[in-house]
Write a protein that holds these residues in place. Structure first.
Motif, mmCIF file in Angstrom:
data_model
loop_
_atom_site.group_PDB
_atom_site.id
_atom_site.type_symbol
_atom_site.label_atom_id
_atom_site.label_comp_id
_atom_site.label_asym_id
_atom_site.label_seq_id
_atom_site.Cartn_x
_atom_site.Cartn_y
_atom_site.Cartn_z
ATOM 1 N N ASP A 1 -3.391 9.737 -6.560
ATOM 2 C CA ASP A 1 -4.111 10.382 -8.098
ATOM 3 C C ASP A 1 -4.688 8.444 -8.378
ATOM 4 N N THR A 2 -4.201 7.884 -7.998
ATOM 5 C CA THR A 2 -4.352 6.323 -7.734
ATOM 6 C C THR A 2 -4.550 5.618 -6.564
ATOM 7 N N LYS A 3 -4.405 5.616 -6.024
ATOM 8 C CA LYS A 3 -4.412 5.044 -4.496
ATOM 9 C C LYS A 3 -4.815 6.002 -3.768
ATOM 10 N N SER B 1 -4.756 -1.983 -4.922
ATOM 11 C CA SER B 1 -6.232 -1.510 -5.544
ATOM 12 C C SER B 1 -7.209 -2.564 -4.713
#
Length: 418
Positions: free
Chosen positions: A11-13, A156
């Motif tokens: 979901d984030t990476k 990120s």
């Protein structure tokens, strides 16, 4: 082909994990991508299709992730997903589909992946790239053989730094997986029985004598320094089924747990072998002491206690008769709960090098209080107590423990399976 299980919060990476998956494939690994994300992916995010969703496993276990997410309970959602990932990883390992695990993340992703990695047996390759690796890593590593790399930059995007760090991690995991896939049968099929033994500086002569005897009898002996981490490692190996027996000669970590020293191995110390039915022969090695750092760090409430500066970084405190009695009861209760053979050898002439006649911690009355409590606790149980007229570091004492452990292991091996 060796398989690397890639655990990631997609979901984030998502983009970072897509990149990692391609690098692993370039390095010759098959890849199983496990989605550990706890939030819905952002719109138009480059999310690679996972091979397994830990979300489904967590839901099957009764975790209401949707409700946790909607209520903003991120911590609970992360904990639920960690349980799901752990079950996925263990199941893949049981099926022989896992030869290494790789993950990269911040605090949340690291906690999810680390829990699953810690659940795997020692020897299974585990690589975690984390933004948290520059600080206290004990909560992530525990007593496992997890390899932790500092990410340097946040996970990120793929940039000049992350490309090198994550690329190294992928290469390491791929290489480890190939070695494990080729050699794990040899690692599992040991030629000699394996015994864990616990030692301290003040019980070293005993362990040296016991280890020499066990080698004569054909055992491989793994010696652990009873500094908290050592005791936890013994418990981990016993839980993983990697031990044939335990010579727990040095149980000093129990004293630190009871009194508040710095070398506690936690409340589960001296329980894993018993749960697994592994033969264990135990002694009260170094129960005469609680461990602290430099003398100035000893808590003020112990200012009037009997202290001994062992070296500039270690200060020992003599356990009292009441504390020894409590420790005798702890030993008795833990061994009485064992599902396998458990015996305790008590040396009547002292439990450590400094608890010998004329030594700085010599206190026969305190030691006797521990023995009395032990006798009372194991009365009526299956625990056999050996009271030996010797000091713990006398060779005759250590060899007697080694010989008895050998007898218990051989006797267990002769019993038909039920």
């Amino acid at each position: 082909m060796a398989t690397v299980v890639l655990v990631g919060t997609l979901d984030t990476k998502g983009a970072e994990y897509a990149w990692l998956r391609e690098r692993l494939r370039e390095y010759g690994s098959d890849v199983l991508l496990v989605d550990a994300g706890v939030l819905p992916p952002p719109p138009h995010a480059p999310i690679p299709a996972p091979d397994v969703s830990a979300d489904a496993v967590a839901r099957a276990a009764g975790h209401e992730l949707a409700r946790l997410r909607s209520n903003g309970e991120r911590g609970a959602a992360v904990a639920a997903m960690a349980d799901g990932v752990t079950e996925v990883v263990l199941d893949l390992h049981r099926q022989g589909k896992l030869h290494a695990v790789l993950a990269a993340g911040g605090s949340g992703g690291s906690s999810i992946a680390a829990q699953a990695m810690r659940a795997l047996p020692i020897g299974v390759p585990k690589v975690l790239v984390s933004t948290m690796a520059g600080g206290d890593v004990a909560p992530y590593v525990g007593s496992s053989d997890l390899t932790l790399m500092y990410s340097v930059v946040d996970i990120s995007g793929i940039n000049a730094v992350s490309r090198q760090v994550l690329g190294n991690a992928a290469a390491a995991a791929a290489g480890m997986a190939r070695r494990y896939e080729r050699n794990h049968d040899d690692l599992a099929g040991r030629g000699r029985r394996v015994v864990a033994a616990t030692m301290f500086g003040v019980t070293t002569p005993a362990i040296d004598a016991a280890r020499a005897r066990l080698h004569e009898l054909g055992y491989e002996v793994l010696v652990f320094h009873a500094t908290g981490a050592g005791g936890r490692a013994v418990e981990k190996l016993a839980s993983d089924g990697m031990l044939d027996g335990v010579l727990d000669l040095t149980t000093t970590e129990l004293a630190d747990e009871l009194v508040g020293g710095v070398l506690s191995a936690g409340p589960e110390r001296l329980t894993a072998a018993g749960r697994a039915g592994i033969p264990q022969v135990v002694a009260p090695g170094a129960l005469d002491m609680v461990n602290f750092g430099p003398e100035r760090t000893v808590p003020p409430r112990f200012a009037d206690r009997d202290l001994l500066v062992h070296n500039p970084t270690v200060t020992l405190m003599r356990t009292t008769a009441d504390e020894m009695a409590a420790l005798g009861a702890v030993l008795g209760h833990k061994l009485a709960a064992a599902r396998g053979p458990a015996e305790l050898f008590w040396p009547l002439r002292g439990v450590s090098a400094v608890d010998a006649e004329g030594g700085p911690f010599a206190d026969p009355a305190a030691d006797e209080a521990g023995l009395r409590a032990l006798r009372s606790t194991v009365r009526g149980s299956n625990v056999r107590l050996h009271e030996v007229d010797a000091h713990i570091n006398d060779a005759v004492f250590a060899v007697a423990m080694a010989d008895r452990l050998d007898e218990l292991i051989r006797s267990r091996a002769l019993k038909p399976a039920t």
